[in-house]
Design a protein around this motif. Structure first.
Motif: not given
Length: 184
Positions: A51, A54-55, A77, A80
């Motif tokens: 995750d 991906e961010q 997000q 991250s």
């Protein structure tokens, strides 16, 4: 990343990150299979969540390819993005994450966590805000900040309370100030 294969362009990693630029510029031996040259030999990135990665990709590739709807949104997000951009020296992306978090109205407890990401101008104002607020630090906030910071903060709050109780004029001032704040 976490047993997932990501096929991403090398260029933004190489241009924007000192870590990846250095990695890609290392000399490769002729008999060595080079990481990242195919699906069979991917670059393995350990200790990174899928995750979080991906961010980072959303934010990194947005600037190159302009995919506005897919930008990270929300504190979690962007945190991250901040985490990985700090670890991998993506300076422009790191500043974009800091700006996005600042604009989102990130709370004092989350700003205390900024010490992990070396954001110096967030820590003291956040600690000051937490020390002065009337509500005590919650267990969940203490766990998020870490026990060391939470105990130091509790000690400061206790000293402020003792000082106010020891001086009647400060106690009266604080009572008037709290009334004016609560009437806003």
């Amino acid at each position: 990343v976490e047993d997932s294969l990501f096929k991403v362009p090398r260029e933004p990693f190489e241009k924007e990150s000192e870590v990846f630029c250095d990695m890609f510029s290392l000399p490769q031996g002729s008999s060595v299979v080079v990481e990242g040259t195919g699906d069979e030999n991917p670059i393995r990135i350990d200790r990174t969540s899928k995750d979080d990665f991906e961010q980072l990709l959303k934010a990194l590739l947005h600037r190159k390819y302009g995919s506005q709807p897919n930008l990270p949104h929300g504190i979690e997000q962007w945190t991250s993005v901040l985490k990985l951009s700090t670890a991998w020296n993506f300076e422009r992306l790191r500043q974009a994450a800091i700006d996005a978090l600042t604009e989102s109205g990130i709370g004092a407890v989350d700003r205390v966590l900024s010490q992990r990401y070396y954001i110096k101008n967030w820590l003291l104002p956040a600690l000051n805000e937490l020390a002065r607020r009337p509500e005590p630090i919650t267990l969940e906030e203490a766990q998020r900040m870490g026990i060391d910071i939470a105990l130091k903060l509790a000690s400061v709050r206790e000293r402020v309370t003792v000082t106010v109780q020891a001086h009647p004029c400060l106690r009266d001032y604080l009572r008037v100030w709290r009334c004016s704040v609560s009437n806003r």
